[in-house]
Design a protein around this motif. Structure first.
Motif, mmCIF file in Angstrom:
data_model
loop_
_atom_site.group_PDB
_atom_site.id
_atom_site.type_symbol
_atom_site.label_atom_id
_atom_site.label_comp_id
_atom_site.label_asym_id
_atom_site.label_seq_id
_atom_site.Cartn_x
_atom_site.Cartn_y
_atom_site.Cartn_z
ATOM 1 N N CYS A 272 39.439 47.899 48.820
ATOM 2 C CA CYS A 272 38.700 46.774 48.158
ATOM 3 C C CYS A 272 38.651 47.326 46.913
ATOM 4 N N CYS B 123 43.605 44.243 40.053
ATOM 5 C CA CYS B 123 42.996 42.969 39.245
ATOM 6 C C CYS B 123 42.267 43.062 38.124
ATOM 7 N N CYS C 116 42.644 40.603 45.446
ATOM 8 C CA CYS C 116 41.173 41.011 45.383
ATOM 9 C C CYS C 116 40.292 40.161 46.080
ATOM 10 N N CYS D 247 38.000 41.846 48.855
ATOM 11 C CA CYS D 247 36.518 41.784 48.775
ATOM 12 C C CYS D 247 35.700 41.058 49.764
ATOM 13 N N ALA E 66 42.204 47.244 45.301
ATOM 14 C CA ALA E 66 42.567 45.749 44.639
ATOM 15 C C ALA E 66 41.759 45.246 43.553
ATOM 16 N N CYS E 67 40.597 45.828 43.464
ATOM 17 C CA CYS E 67 39.766 45.671 42.205
ATOM 18 C C CYS E 67 40.271 46.173 40.858
ATOM 19 N N CYS F 289 35.149 42.947 38.577
ATOM 20 C CA CYS F 289 36.112 43.804 39.162
ATOM 21 C C CYS F 289 35.862 45.396 38.893
ATOM 22 N N CYS G 55 36.866 36.007 41.392
ATOM 23 C CA CYS G 55 38.302 36.085 41.463
ATOM 24 C C CYS G 55 38.790 34.427 41.812
#
Lengths: 108, 108, 108, 108
Positions: free
Chosen positions: A92, A99, A15, A19, A95-96, A74, A49
Protein backbone atom coordinates in the motif's frame (compact mmCIF):
# COMPACT_ATOMS: atom_id res chain seq x y z
CA UNK A 1 -6.86 10.94 -23.38
CA UNK A 2 -3.17 11.75 -23.31
CA UNK A 3 -0.43 9.72 -21.63
CA UNK A 4 -0.30 11.81 -18.45
CA UNK A 5 -4.01 11.24 -17.87
CA UNK A 6 -3.77 7.49 -18.54
CA UNK A 7 -0.81 7.09 -16.18
CA UNK A 8 -2.51 9.02 -13.41
CA UNK A 9 -5.73 7.03 -13.83
CA UNK A 10 -3.77 3.76 -13.68
CA UNK A 11 -1.90 4.88 -10.54
CA UNK A 12 -5.17 5.93 -8.86
CA UNK A 13 -6.79 2.55 -9.55
CA UNK A 14 -3.76 0.60 -8.32
CA UNK A 15 -3.66 2.76 -5.19
CA UNK A 16 -7.41 2.30 -4.58
CA UNK A 17 -6.91 -1.47 -4.84
CA UNK A 18 -3.87 -1.52 -2.52
CA UNK A 19 -5.57 0.72 0.07
CA UNK A 20 -8.73 -1.37 0.11
CA UNK A 21 -6.78 -4.64 0.29
CA UNK A 22 -4.83 -3.14 3.23
CA UNK A 23 -8.07 -1.96 4.91
CA UNK A 24 -9.51 -5.48 4.68
CA UNK A 25 -6.29 -7.14 5.87
CA UNK A 26 -5.76 -4.68 8.76
CA UNK A 27 -9.25 -5.47 10.07
CA UNK A 28 -8.22 -9.15 10.28
CA UNK A 29 -4.85 -8.55 12.00
CA UNK A 30 -4.32 -10.00 15.48
CA UNK A 31 -2.79 -6.72 16.72
CA UNK A 32 -5.41 -4.45 15.21
CA UNK A 33 -4.95 -1.66 17.78
CA UNK A 34 -1.72 -0.49 16.18
CA UNK A 35 -3.40 -0.56 12.75
CA UNK A 36 -6.14 1.98 13.59
CA UNK A 37 -4.29 4.81 11.82
CA UNK A 38 -3.80 2.62 8.73
CA UNK A 39 -7.47 1.61 8.65
CA UNK A 40 -8.58 5.24 8.81
CA UNK A 41 -6.13 6.44 6.16
CA UNK A 42 -6.72 3.44 3.86
CA UNK A 43 -10.37 4.48 3.64
CA UNK A 44 -9.49 8.16 3.13
CA UNK A 45 -7.02 7.28 0.40
CA UNK A 46 -9.20 4.73 -1.43
CA UNK A 47 -12.04 7.27 -1.48
CA UNK A 48 -9.96 10.14 -2.87
CA UNK A 49 -8.41 7.82 -5.49
CA UNK A 50 -11.90 6.75 -6.56
CA UNK A 51 -12.95 10.40 -6.70
CA UNK A 52 -9.86 11.33 -8.74
CA UNK A 53 -10.46 8.43 -11.18
CA UNK A 54 -13.98 9.72 -11.80
CA UNK A 55 -12.71 13.30 -12.20
CA UNK A 56 -9.95 12.35 -14.65
CA UNK A 57 -12.21 10.26 -16.88
CA UNK A 58 -15.09 12.74 -17.02
CA UNK A 59 -12.77 15.60 -17.93
CA UNK A 60 -13.62 17.49 -14.75
CA UNK A 61 -12.87 21.24 -14.79
CA UNK A 62 -11.38 20.64 -11.31
CA UNK A 63 -9.06 17.76 -12.15
CA UNK A 64 -5.98 19.74 -11.10
CA UNK A 65 -7.37 20.59 -7.67
CA UNK A 66 -8.66 17.04 -7.13
CA UNK A 67 -5.31 15.49 -8.11
CA UNK A 68 -3.52 17.89 -5.77
CA UNK A 69 -5.75 16.77 -2.90
CA UNK A 70 -5.24 13.11 -3.91
CA UNK A 71 -1.44 13.52 -3.78
CA UNK A 72 -1.68 15.02 -0.29
CA UNK A 73 -3.82 12.17 1.07
CA UNK A 74 -1.62 9.55 -0.66
CA UNK A 75 1.41 11.07 1.09
CA UNK A 76 -0.26 10.71 4.50
CA UNK A 77 -1.49 7.16 3.86
CA UNK A 78 1.85 6.06 2.41
CA UNK A 79 3.73 7.48 5.41
CA UNK A 80 1.50 5.63 7.90
CA UNK A 81 1.48 2.32 6.02
CA UNK A 82 5.24 2.52 5.51
CA UNK A 83 5.71 2.20 9.31
CA UNK A 84 4.30 -1.34 9.35
CA UNK A 85 6.03 -4.52 8.17
CA UNK A 86 2.91 -6.34 6.96
CA UNK A 87 3.14 -7.11 3.26
CA UNK A 88 -0.25 -5.42 2.64
CA UNK A 89 1.02 -2.24 4.33
CA UNK A 90 4.27 -2.20 2.37
CA UNK A 91 2.42 -2.75 -0.92
CA UNK A 92 0.00 0.00 0.00
CA UNK A 93 2.82 2.41 0.90
CA UNK A 94 4.45 1.78 -2.48
CA UNK A 95 1.16 2.29 -4.39
CA UNK A 96 0.57 5.54 -2.46
CA UNK A 97 4.02 6.84 -3.35
CA UNK A 98 3.47 6.10 -7.04
CA UNK A 99 0.01 7.64 -7.04
CA UNK A 100 1.18 10.81 -5.28
CA UNK A 101 3.90 11.16 -7.91
CA UNK A 102 1.48 10.60 -10.83
CA UNK A 103 -0.99 13.12 -9.36
CA UNK A 104 1.79 15.71 -9.03
CA UNK A 105 2.67 15.12 -12.69
CA UNK A 106 -0.96 15.91 -13.57
CA UNK A 107 -0.82 19.20 -11.69
CA UNK A 108 2.61 20.20 -12.98
CA UNK B 1 -20.19 17.32 16.64
CA UNK B 2 -20.12 21.03 17.12
CA UNK B 3 -22.39 23.62 15.49
CA UNK B 4 -20.03 24.54 12.67
CA UNK B 5 -19.79 20.91 11.60
CA UNK B 6 -23.56 20.38 11.74
CA UNK B 7 -24.25 23.54 9.72
CA UNK B 8 -21.72 22.59 7.06
CA UNK B 9 -23.11 19.05 6.84
CA UNK B 10 -26.64 20.41 6.47
CA UNK B 11 -25.55 22.85 3.75
CA UNK B 12 -23.71 20.09 1.86
CA UNK B 13 -26.78 17.82 1.89
CA UNK B 14 -29.11 20.62 0.76
CA UNK B 15 -26.67 21.51 -2.01
CA UNK B 16 -26.34 17.87 -3.11
CA UNK B 17 -30.14 17.67 -3.31
CA UNK B 18 -30.50 20.95 -5.24
CA UNK B 19 -27.71 20.04 -7.68
CA UNK B 20 -29.13 16.59 -8.38
CA UNK B 21 -32.68 17.97 -8.78
CA UNK B 22 -31.24 20.52 -11.23
CA UNK B 23 -29.28 17.80 -13.10
CA UNK B 24 -32.47 15.75 -13.53
CA UNK B 25 -34.56 18.78 -14.55
CA UNK B 26 -31.94 20.13 -17.00
CA UNK B 27 -31.89 16.76 -18.80
CA UNK B 28 -35.65 17.16 -19.39
CA UNK B 29 -35.50 20.80 -20.61
CA UNK B 30 -36.62 21.56 -24.18
CA UNK B 31 -33.57 23.78 -24.76
CA UNK B 32 -31.03 21.41 -23.26
CA UNK B 33 -28.11 22.69 -25.36
CA UNK B 34 -27.76 25.82 -23.24
CA UNK B 35 -27.90 23.69 -20.08
CA UNK B 36 -24.80 21.57 -20.88
CA UNK B 37 -22.60 23.61 -18.52
CA UNK B 38 -25.18 23.28 -15.74
CA UNK B 39 -25.48 19.51 -16.21
CA UNK B 40 -21.71 19.07 -16.00
CA UNK B 41 -21.31 21.31 -12.94
CA UNK B 42 -24.38 19.91 -11.17
CA UNK B 43 -22.71 16.50 -11.22
CA UNK B 44 -19.34 17.92 -10.12
CA UNK B 45 -20.98 19.79 -7.27
CA UNK B 46 -23.27 16.97 -6.08
CA UNK B 47 -20.26 14.64 -6.00
CA UNK B 48 -18.02 16.97 -4.00
CA UNK B 49 -20.88 17.72 -1.57
CA UNK B 50 -21.38 13.98 -1.07
CA UNK B 51 -17.64 13.57 -0.54
CA UNK B 52 -17.56 16.46 1.95
CA UNK B 53 -20.54 15.05 3.88
CA UNK B 54 -18.69 11.75 4.27
CA UNK B 55 -15.48 13.55 5.31
CA UNK B 56 -17.22 15.73 7.90
CA UNK B 57 -19.08 12.87 9.54
CA UNK B 58 -16.14 10.44 9.69
CA UNK B 59 -13.89 13.07 11.25
CA UNK B 60 -11.52 13.02 8.29
CA UNK B 61 -8.02 14.41 8.94
CA UNK B 62 -8.48 16.22 5.60
CA UNK B 63 -11.82 17.88 6.29
CA UNK B 64 -10.34 21.38 5.88
CA UNK B 65 -8.86 20.63 2.45
CA UNK B 66 -12.02 18.85 1.31
CA UNK B 67 -14.29 21.71 2.42
CA UNK B 68 -12.01 24.19 0.66
CA UNK B 69 -12.37 22.21 -2.57
CA UNK B 70 -16.11 21.94 -2.03
CA UNK B 71 -16.43 25.73 -1.66
CA UNK B 72 -14.54 26.25 -4.91
CA UNK B 73 -16.75 23.85 -6.87
CA UNK B 74 -19.92 25.30 -5.29
CA UNK B 75 -18.80 28.76 -6.45
CA UNK B 76 -18.46 27.55 -10.05
CA UNK B 77 -21.75 25.65 -10.05
CA UNK B 78 -23.64 28.52 -8.40
CA UNK B 79 -22.26 31.01 -10.93
CA UNK B 80 -23.35 28.85 -13.89
CA UNK B 81 -26.80 28.01 -12.50
CA UNK B 82 -27.37 31.65 -11.55
CA UNK B 83 -27.33 32.57 -15.26
CA UNK B 84 -30.51 30.59 -15.95
CA UNK B 85 -34.08 31.56 -15.02
CA UNK B 86 -35.41 28.05 -14.46
CA UNK B 87 -36.62 27.63 -10.89
CA UNK B 88 -34.41 24.52 -10.46
CA UNK B 89 -31.35 26.53 -11.52
CA UNK B 90 -32.14 29.44 -9.21
CA UNK B 91 -32.72 27.09 -6.26
CA UNK B 92 -29.46 25.33 -7.07
CA UNK B 93 -27.53 28.61 -7.30
CA UNK B 94 -28.85 29.63 -3.87
CA UNK B 95 -27.95 26.25 -2.31
CA UNK B 96 -24.45 26.51 -3.84
CA UNK B 97 -23.93 29.97 -2.37
CA UNK B 98 -24.98 28.79 1.11
CA UNK B 99 -22.82 25.68 0.91
CA UNK B 100 -19.75 27.61 -0.25
CA UNK B 101 -20.22 29.97 2.69
CA UNK B 102 -20.64 27.11 5.21
CA UNK B 103 -17.56 25.35 3.82
CA UNK B 104 -15.52 28.53 4.17
CA UNK B 105 -16.66 28.80 7.81
CA UNK B 106 -15.31 25.27 8.37
CA UNK B 107 -11.92 26.24 6.97
CA UNK B 108 -11.74 29.60 8.78
CA UNK C 1 -40.24 15.35 -4.49
CA UNK C 2 -42.98 13.55 -2.63
CA UNK C 3 -43.05 12.70 1.08
CA UNK C 4 -41.79 9.13 0.70
CA UNK C 5 -38.70 10.38 -1.14
CA UNK C 6 -37.98 13.10 1.40
CA UNK C 7 -38.33 10.71 4.33
CA UNK C 8 -36.06 8.14 2.74
CA UNK C 9 -33.46 10.80 1.91
CA UNK C 10 -33.54 12.09 5.50
CA UNK C 11 -33.17 8.56 6.90
CA UNK C 12 -30.22 7.85 4.57
CA UNK C 13 -28.42 11.01 5.64
CA UNK C 14 -28.99 10.36 9.36
CA UNK C 15 -27.77 6.79 8.89
CA UNK C 16 -24.69 7.95 6.97
CA UNK C 17 -23.89 10.33 9.84
CA UNK C 18 -24.43 7.71 12.56
CA UNK C 19 -22.36 5.09 10.71
CA UNK C 20 -19.47 7.46 10.11
CA UNK C 21 -19.56 8.74 13.72
CA UNK C 22 -19.48 5.08 14.84
CA UNK C 23 -16.60 4.28 12.43
CA UNK C 24 -14.56 7.17 13.88
CA UNK C 25 -15.40 6.27 17.50
CA UNK C 26 -14.73 2.53 17.03
CA UNK C 27 -11.24 3.32 15.72
CA UNK C 28 -10.53 5.15 19.01
CA UNK C 29 -11.92 2.41 21.31
CA UNK C 30 -9.53 0.72 23.75
CA UNK C 31 -10.88 -2.71 22.85
CA UNK C 32 -10.86 -2.21 19.10
CA UNK C 33 -10.46 -5.92 18.26
CA UNK C 34 -14.11 -6.66 19.05
CA UNK C 35 -15.16 -3.66 16.93
CA UNK C 36 -13.63 -4.92 13.66
CA UNK C 37 -17.01 -6.09 12.34
CA UNK C 38 -18.58 -2.74 13.21
CA UNK C 39 -15.81 -0.78 11.52
CA UNK C 40 -16.19 -2.81 8.32
CA UNK C 41 -20.00 -2.57 8.26
CA UNK C 42 -20.05 1.12 9.24
CA UNK C 43 -18.08 1.89 6.08
CA UNK C 44 -20.26 -0.39 3.94
CA UNK C 45 -23.41 1.21 5.30
CA UNK C 46 -22.26 4.84 5.09
CA UNK C 47 -21.24 4.24 1.46
CA UNK C 48 -24.53 2.68 0.40
CA UNK C 49 -26.48 5.43 2.21
CA UNK C 50 -24.45 8.05 0.35
CA UNK C 51 -25.09 6.21 -2.92
CA UNK C 52 -28.82 5.98 -2.18
CA UNK C 53 -29.01 9.70 -1.31
CA UNK C 54 -27.47 10.53 -4.69
CA UNK C 55 -29.83 8.11 -6.48
CA UNK C 56 -32.97 9.48 -4.79
CA UNK C 57 -32.15 13.11 -5.49
CA UNK C 58 -31.13 12.65 -9.13
CA UNK C 59 -34.30 10.67 -9.89
CA UNK C 60 -32.30 7.55 -10.77
CA UNK C 61 -34.14 4.96 -12.89
CA UNK C 62 -32.66 2.41 -10.43
CA UNK C 63 -33.80 4.00 -7.19
CA UNK C 64 -35.90 0.96 -6.25
CA UNK C 65 -33.00 -1.49 -6.68
CA UNK C 66 -30.57 0.83 -4.88
CA UNK C 67 -32.93 1.35 -1.92
CA UNK C 68 -33.46 -2.42 -1.70
CA UNK C 69 -29.68 -2.92 -1.48
CA UNK C 70 -29.44 -0.10 1.07
CA UNK C 71 -32.07 -1.75 3.30
CA UNK C 72 -30.16 -5.04 3.20
CA UNK C 73 -26.84 -3.44 4.20
CA UNK C 74 -28.55 -1.33 6.91
CA UNK C 75 -29.99 -4.57 8.36
CA UNK C 76 -26.53 -6.13 8.59
CA UNK C 77 -24.89 -3.02 10.06
CA UNK C 78 -27.72 -2.47 12.55
CA UNK C 79 -27.53 -6.09 13.72
CA UNK C 80 -23.76 -5.89 14.32
CA UNK C 81 -23.83 -2.47 16.02
CA UNK C 82 -26.79 -3.56 18.16
CA UNK C 83 -24.54 -6.15 19.88
CA UNK C 84 -22.33 -3.45 21.43
CA UNK C 85 -23.18 -1.21 24.40
CA UNK C 86 -21.21 1.85 23.27
CA UNK C 87 -23.52 4.83 22.80
CA UNK C 88 -22.18 5.36 19.24
CA UNK C 89 -23.05 1.73 18.36
CA UNK C 90 -26.55 1.94 19.83
CA UNK C 91 -27.23 5.22 18.01
CA UNK C 92 -25.94 3.67 14.79
CA UNK C 93 -28.10 0.55 15.22
CA UNK C 94 -31.18 2.74 15.68
CA UNK C 95 -30.37 4.87 12.60
CA UNK C 96 -29.83 1.69 10.55
CA UNK C 97 -33.21 0.29 11.62
CA UNK C 98 -34.97 3.52 10.63
CA UNK C 99 -33.15 3.73 7.31
CA UNK C 100 -33.89 0.10 6.41
CA UNK C 101 -37.57 0.77 7.12
CA UNK C 102 -37.63 3.97 5.04
CA UNK C 103 -35.86 2.21 2.15
CA UNK C 104 -38.42 -0.61 2.25
CA UNK C 105 -41.21 2.00 2.09
CA UNK C 106 -39.58 3.36 -1.09
CA UNK C 107 -39.58 -0.06 -2.69
CA UNK C 108 -43.11 -1.00 -1.56
CA UNK D 1 -7.37 -11.86 -5.17
CA UNK D 2 -8.42 -14.60 -7.53
CA UNK D 3 -8.81 -14.31 -11.32
CA UNK D 4 -12.58 -13.75 -11.29
CA UNK D 5 -12.17 -10.78 -8.96
CA UNK D 6 -9.35 -9.26 -11.00
CA UNK D 7 -11.28 -9.61 -14.26
CA UNK D 8 -14.39 -8.04 -12.80
CA UNK D 9 -12.38 -5.17 -11.30
CA UNK D 10 -10.70 -4.55 -14.67
CA UNK D 11 -14.05 -4.59 -16.49
CA UNK D 12 -15.57 -2.16 -13.97
CA UNK D 13 -12.70 0.30 -14.37
CA UNK D 14 -12.80 0.13 -18.18
CA UNK D 15 -16.56 0.64 -18.09
CA UNK D 16 -16.24 3.59 -15.67
CA UNK D 17 -13.72 5.18 -18.07
CA UNK D 18 -15.87 4.57 -21.18
CA UNK D 19 -19.03 5.88 -19.48
CA UNK D 20 -17.33 9.03 -18.24
CA UNK D 21 -15.67 9.65 -21.60
CA UNK D 22 -19.11 9.27 -23.22
CA UNK D 23 -20.71 11.60 -20.63
CA UNK D 24 -18.13 14.29 -21.41
CA UNK D 25 -18.41 13.82 -25.18
CA UNK D 26 -22.24 13.76 -25.18
CA UNK D 27 -22.29 17.13 -23.37
CA UNK D 28 -20.26 18.58 -26.27
CA UNK D 29 -22.41 17.09 -29.08
CA UNK D 30 -24.22 19.45 -31.43
CA UNK D 31 -27.43 17.42 -31.17
CA UNK D 32 -27.36 17.01 -27.41
CA UNK D 33 -31.14 16.66 -27.05
CA UNK D 34 -31.09 13.09 -28.36
CA UNK D 35 -28.20 12.28 -25.98
CA UNK D 36 -30.09 13.08 -22.74
CA UNK D 37 -30.76 9.41 -22.01
CA UNK D 38 -27.09 8.57 -22.59
CA UNK D 39 -25.91 11.38 -20.32
CA UNK D 40 -28.17 10.21 -17.50
CA UNK D 41 -27.23 6.53 -17.85
CA UNK D 42 -23.51 7.25 -18.32
CA UNK D 43 -23.50 8.86 -14.87
CA UNK D 44 -25.56 6.04 -13.33
CA UNK D 45 -23.24 3.44 -14.83
CA UNK D 46 -19.94 5.17 -13.98
CA UNK D 47 -21.14 5.56 -10.38
CA UNK D 48 -22.16 1.93 -9.92
CA UNK D 49 -18.89 0.75 -11.54
CA UNK D 50 -16.94 2.94 -9.12
CA UNK D 51 -18.99 1.55 -6.23
CA UNK D 52 -18.43 -2.04 -7.43
CA UNK D 53 -14.66 -1.46 -7.78
CA UNK D 54 -14.53 -0.28 -4.16
CA UNK D 55 -16.65 -3.24 -3.01
CA UNK D 56 -14.54 -5.83 -4.84
CA UNK D 57 -11.22 -4.51 -3.56
CA UNK D 58 -12.28 -4.10 0.07
CA UNK D 59 -13.71 -7.63 0.18
CA UNK D 60 -17.23 -6.35 0.84
CA UNK D 61 -19.65 -8.87 2.35
CA UNK D 62 -22.13 -7.55 -0.24
CA UNK D 63 -19.98 -7.94 -3.33
CA UNK D 64 -22.45 -10.36 -4.92
CA UNK D 65 -25.44 -8.04 -4.52
CA UNK D 66 -23.43 -5.01 -5.69
CA UNK D 67 -22.14 -6.81 -8.81
CA UNK D 68 -25.69 -7.95 -9.59
CA UNK D 69 -26.87 -4.33 -9.45
CA UNK D 70 -23.88 -3.24 -11.53
CA UNK D 71 -24.73 -5.79 -14.26
CA UNK D 72 -28.31 -4.50 -14.39
CA UNK D 73 -27.26 -0.85 -14.76
CA UNK D 74 -24.58 -1.78 -17.35
CA UNK D 75 -27.29 -3.55 -19.38
CA UNK D 76 -29.44 -0.40 -19.44
CA UNK D 77 -26.55 1.93 -20.26
CA UNK D 78 -25.19 -0.39 -22.95
CA UNK D 79 -28.62 -0.66 -24.58
CA UNK D 80 -29.06 3.13 -24.70
CA UNK D 81 -25.52 3.88 -25.92
CA UNK D 82 -25.78 1.12 -28.51
CA UNK D 83 -28.52 3.11 -30.29
CA UNK D 84 -26.13 5.95 -31.19
CA UNK D 85 -23.46 5.91 -33.90
CA UNK D 86 -20.97 8.20 -32.14
CA UNK D 87 -17.69 6.40 -31.53
CA UNK D 88 -17.83 7.30 -27.80
CA UNK D 89 -21.28 5.70 -27.55
CA UNK D 90 -20.26 2.53 -29.38
CA UNK D 91 -17.15 2.17 -27.20
CA UNK D 92 -19.27 2.72 -24.11
CA UNK D 93 -21.86 0.14 -25.20
CA UNK D 94 -19.09 -2.43 -25.71
CA UNK D 95 -17.52 -1.69 -22.29
CA UNK D 96 -20.96 -2.00 -20.66
CA UNK D 97 -21.55 -5.39 -22.27
CA UNK D 98 -18.18 -6.69 -21.07
CA UNK D 99 -18.71 -5.34 -17.57
CA UNK D 100 -22.21 -6.81 -17.27
CA UNK D 101 -20.80 -10.19 -18.31
CA UNK D 102 -17.89 -9.98 -15.82
CA UNK D 103 -20.27 -8.96 -13.01
CA UNK D 104 -22.52 -11.93 -13.80
CA UNK D 105 -19.48 -14.22 -13.60
CA UNK D 106 -18.82 -12.82 -10.09
CA UNK D 107 -22.35 -13.64 -8.99
CA UNK D 108 -22.47 -17.09 -10.64
Amino acid sequence: MNTKYEECLKACIECLEACNNCFDACLKEEHIKMMAGCIRLDRECADVCSYAAQAITRNSPFVQEICKLCAQICDACGEECGKHDHEHCQKCAEACRKCAEACRQMVA
